[in-house]
Design an enzyme around this catalytic site. Structure first.
Site, PDB file in Angstrom:
ATOM      1  N   CYS A  54       0.839  -1.184   0.000  1.00 60.95           N
ATOM      2  CA  CYS A  54       0.000   0.000   0.000  1.00 60.95           C
ATOM      3  C   CYS A  54       0.877   1.238   0.000  1.00 60.95           C
ATOM      4  O   CYS A  54       2.097   1.146   0.098  1.00 60.95           O
ATOM      5  CB  CYS A  54      -0.909   0.021   1.234  1.00 60.95           C
ATOM      6  SG  CYS A  54      -2.166  -1.279   1.244  1.00 60.95           S
ATOM      7  N   GLY A  88      -1.261   0.915  -4.906  1.00 62.83           N
ATOM      8  CA  GLY A  88      -2.566   0.379  -4.529  1.00 62.83           C
ATOM      9  C   GLY A  88      -3.663   0.936  -5.390  1.00 62.83           C
ATOM     10  O   GLY A  88      -3.829   2.150  -5.477  1.00 62.83           O
ATOM     11  N   ASN A  97       1.048   0.153   5.746  1.00 64.11           N
ATOM     12  CA  ASN A  97       1.608  -0.595   4.620  1.00 64.11           C
ATOM     13  C   ASN A  97       2.430  -1.740   5.183  1.00 64.11           C
ATOM     14  O   ASN A  97       3.369  -1.516   5.947  1.00 64.11           O
ATOM     15  CB  ASN A  97       2.489   0.315   3.763  1.00 64.11           C
ATOM     16  CG  ASN A  97       3.227  -0.452   2.675  1.00 64.11           C
ATOM     17  OD1 ASN A  97       2.743  -1.458   2.175  1.00 64.11           O
ATOM     18  ND2 ASN A  97       4.413   0.018   2.317  1.00 64.11           N
ATOM     19  N   GLY A  98       2.084  -2.967   4.820  1.00 69.94           N
ATOM     20  CA  GLY A  98       2.825  -4.127   5.311  1.00 69.94           C
ATOM     21  C   GLY A  98       1.904  -5.264   5.685  1.00 69.94           C
ATOM     22  O   GLY A  98       0.763  -5.351   5.219  1.00 69.94           O
ATOM     23  N   TYR A 137      10.268  -4.094  -8.490  1.00 69.77           N
ATOM     24  CA  TYR A 137       8.960  -3.901  -9.119  1.00 69.77           C
ATOM     25  C   TYR A 137       8.121  -2.761  -8.543  1.00 69.77           C
ATOM     26  O   TYR A 137       7.630  -1.914  -9.282  1.00 69.77           O
ATOM     27  CB  TYR A 137       8.156  -5.205  -9.027  1.00 69.77           C
ATOM     28  CG  TYR A 137       6.743  -5.110  -9.568  1.00 69.77           C
ATOM     29  CD1 TYR A 137       6.502  -5.164 -10.935  1.00 69.77           C
ATOM     30  CD2 TYR A 137       5.655  -4.967  -8.715  1.00 69.77           C
ATOM     31  CE1 TYR A 137       5.205  -5.064 -11.443  1.00 69.77           C
ATOM     32  CE2 TYR A 137       4.356  -4.866  -9.210  1.00 69.77           C
ATOM     33  CZ  TYR A 137       4.137  -4.917 -10.574  1.00 69.77           C
ATOM     34  OH  TYR A 137       2.855  -4.816 -11.060  1.00 69.77           O
ATOM     35  N   THR A 147       7.817  -1.500 -15.914  1.00 67.27           N
ATOM     36  CA  THR A 147       8.878  -1.551 -14.908  1.00 67.27           C
ATOM     37  C   THR A 147      10.210  -2.041 -15.450  1.00 67.27           C
ATOM     38  O   THR A 147      11.264  -1.649 -14.958  1.00 67.27           O
ATOM     39  CB  THR A 147       8.436  -2.462 -13.738  1.00 67.27           C
ATOM     40  OG1 THR A 147       7.065  -2.228 -13.448  1.00 67.27           O
ATOM     41  CG2 THR A 147       9.264  -2.182 -12.499  1.00 67.27           C
ATOM     42  N   ASP A 188      11.547  -8.856 -18.527  1.00 72.28           N
ATOM     43  CA  ASP A 188      10.564  -8.479 -17.524  1.00 72.28           C
ATOM     44  C   ASP A 188      11.271  -8.307 -16.191  1.00 72.28           C
ATOM     45  O   ASP A 188      12.382  -8.818 -15.987  1.00 72.28           O
ATOM     46  CB  ASP A 188       9.462  -9.534 -17.412  1.00 72.28           C
ATOM     47  CG  ASP A 188       8.134  -8.939 -16.949  1.00 72.28           C
ATOM     48  OD1 ASP A 188       8.128  -7.769 -16.515  1.00 72.28           O
ATOM     49  OD2 ASP A 188       7.111  -9.641 -17.027  1.00 72.28           O
ATOM     50  N   ASP A 189      10.618  -7.592 -15.265  1.00 68.89           N
ATOM     51  CA  ASP A 189      11.236  -7.387 -13.954  1.00 68.89           C
ATOM     52  C   ASP A 189      11.222  -8.660 -13.129  1.00 68.89           C
ATOM     53  O   ASP A 189      12.136  -8.925 -12.351  1.00 68.89           O
ATOM     54  CB  ASP A 189      10.515  -6.262 -13.205  1.00 68.89           C
ATOM     55  CG  ASP A 189       9.008  -6.474 -13.163  1.00 68.89           C
ATOM     56  OD1 ASP A 189       8.540  -7.294 -12.358  1.00 68.89           O
ATOM     57  OD2 ASP A 189       8.304  -5.829 -13.956  1.00 68.89           O
TER      58      ASP A 189
END
Length: 505
Positions: A2, A28, A103-104, A259, A305, A367-368
């Site tokens: 988030c 998010g 966030n987490g 990412y 990304t 790609d990442d």
């Protein structure tokens, strides 16, 4: 994952919060919320499901009064992602009135839920671990604070939070009429920074998940909060910081650099853009080493990304770099969509190949990362349908083989394309003629080069080493049962699931 932000300003902060959340929208896409507070200590809230631009209309912005506030953008994981009750910030009225964004992910949420009811007499109304975290913080603050709240009271409460919580958390909280609080878990898994800007009326301060939110709103980055550290900013702009954890480590999430973070952010003194450049250089060195006689004609990134890594890889190998896919800007990031069906359905809506860049060429797609593999499989088929002779794929990160328990939507190992497969078997599964993965040591080196003082990283999704020390097979089994893609098909939790399943943020 988030995004969080908190602002103490000299004037109305509603527009600053809105602008900063749009800058953090990549963290998010499920829901957004803002809580502000005026001089009298009254709070104003607007939160709902949807993108920032859809949640906040002019009438909502006019109601968000006050010179301080916090905001949150939510990234869905568990099956309750569609529930409006899960939208943050959360609020509790005692003590003082506290709103909080998180966030987490807490890895001991189940135990905390039980202790909050049995010992603290607090009721948890949602399946969100963020509501648990809010109530732990509120209880710790209530134990020590007096009517006149001080920075010492805040730091005492945060220290108590650190003693009780396990997992990853970066927090912003608003205490009505008293100020804004930010703090980070003792491992520093999730990022948190703060900065300041000068105005004609005085100094304004912001706390945010990424530096891009500060810079985009005209704030100057001061520094990252250290693992375990807390910051308290009073309504008058007085800033206090304190290390509140007894023991800390610096083990930041390496997937942020791969990412999640925007490339124009600086995290723990490491430029995300430069780190991704070095990832491409390291990948080129690996190709040179084990595939010196490659027949690659062109390097094409899978937007967005991987662009930085792909360009550096092409330059290092003296290969042609081309943009081969056009991205529909109105489709969200497929990695963070809630469920495999939505991710798979959106790929062909999101990307369209430019046939002239593929026709009769041996193409290296970059790609990442490769997680579930379904997206990679569809993109490789798009390249073949566009006329590519051979399609190779390179990943700027190692194979994802283990669940992530610290806030990233990687709950079920059985859903990973790398689960119980060799590199060749993975390549065959996704339809690539050859597959190249970054080595973990090279990935760590690419990030650490930007800040040699960083001694370690959370690489659990790559190596299965969980730095909080409380993750076992029973935990992972329960996690898979609650948060796999099949679990996300349930709109609400039943009573049994409610006891053990918590959503990440």
């Amino acid at each position: 994952m988030c995004g969080v932000v908190g602002v103490v300003g000299c004037g109305s902060v509603n527009q600053i919060l809105y602008d900063s959340l749009t800058l953090l929208q990549h963290r998010g896409q499920d829901a957004a919320g803002i809580v502000t507070c005026n001089k009298a200590g009254k709070t104003f809230t607007r939160k709902s499901l949807g993108l920032v631009r859809d949640v906040f209309r002019e009438m909502h912005m006019l109601r968000l009064q006050g010179k301080m506030g916090i905001g949150h953008v939510r990234y869905p994981t568990a099956g309750c992602a569609a529930a409006s009750a899960e939208v943050q910030p959360f609020y509790v009225n005692s003590p003082f009135g506290i709103a909080l964004g998180h966030n987490g992910n807490l890895t001991n949420a189940k135990e905390l839920h039980a202790s909050l009811f049995a010992a603290d007499r607090r009721h948890i109304n949602t399946s969100s671990d963020s509501e648990i975290l809010l109530n732990v913080f509120a209880h710790e603050l209530h134990k020590h604070s007096q009517a006149e709240l001080t920075a010492e009271d805040i730091f005492y409460a945060v220290a108590g939070v650190h003693r009780r919580l396990k997992g990853a958390y970066a927090i912003v909280a608003l205490i009505a009429g008293r100020g804004i609080v930010g703090f980070r878990d003792p491992h520093g898994i999730r990022p948190l920074v703060y900065g300041m800007r000068e105005t004609a009326k005085g100094e304004e301060y912001m706390i945010a998940s990424e530096s891009v939110a500060l810079e985009g709103c005209g704030f100057t980055l001061i520094r990252d909060l250290e693992p375990g550290e807390a910051i308290f900013i009073s309504p008058g702009g007085e800033v206090s910081t304190r290390q509140c954890a007894d023991q800390i480590t610096r083990t930041h999430c390496i997937f942020e650099y791969v990412y999640f973070a925007r490339p124009d952010s600086v995290m723990d003194q490491v430029s995300v853009h430069r780190a991704r450049m070095r990832m491409g250089q390291k990948l080129a060195e690996k190709i040179t080493s084990f595939w010196p006689n490659h027949d690659i004609d062109v390097v094409i990134p899978i937007p967005d990304t991987s662009r930085t890594s792909a360009l550096e890889l092409a330059l290092s190998l003296n290969l042609t770099y081309r943009e081969g896919f056009i991205k529909n800007r109105y489709i969200g990031r497929t990695f963070i969509m809630p469920g495999q069906t939505e991710r798979a359905k959106s790929v062909r809506h999101k990307l369209n190949p430019i046939s002239v860049e593929f026709k009769d060429k041996n193409v290296l797609l970059v790609d990442d990362s490769i997680v579930r593999g379904t997206t990679s499989e569809q993109i490789i088929q798009l390249a073949r349908d566009a006329g590519a002779r051979k399609v190779y794929m390179a990943s700027a990160s190692p194979p994802v083989r283990y669940p992530n328990v610290y806030g990233i939507d990687m709950p079920a190992a059985s859903e990973f394309v790398a689960y119980n497969r060799t590199i060749d078997e993975i390549g065959e599964t996704i339809g690539a003629d050859k597959l190249i993965y970054q080595d973990l040591d090279d990935l760590v080196g690419a990030v650490k080069h930007g800040n040699p003082t960083l001694s370690d990283f959370d690489c659990s999704c790559f190596n299965g080493k969980y730095i909080t020390g409380d993750i076992d097979e029973a935990y992972l089994s329960e996690l898979e049962k609650c948060r796999s893609d099949s679990a996300k098909l349930r709109d609400v939790f039943d009573e049994n699931n409610d006891e053990s399943c918590y959503s990440e943020n």
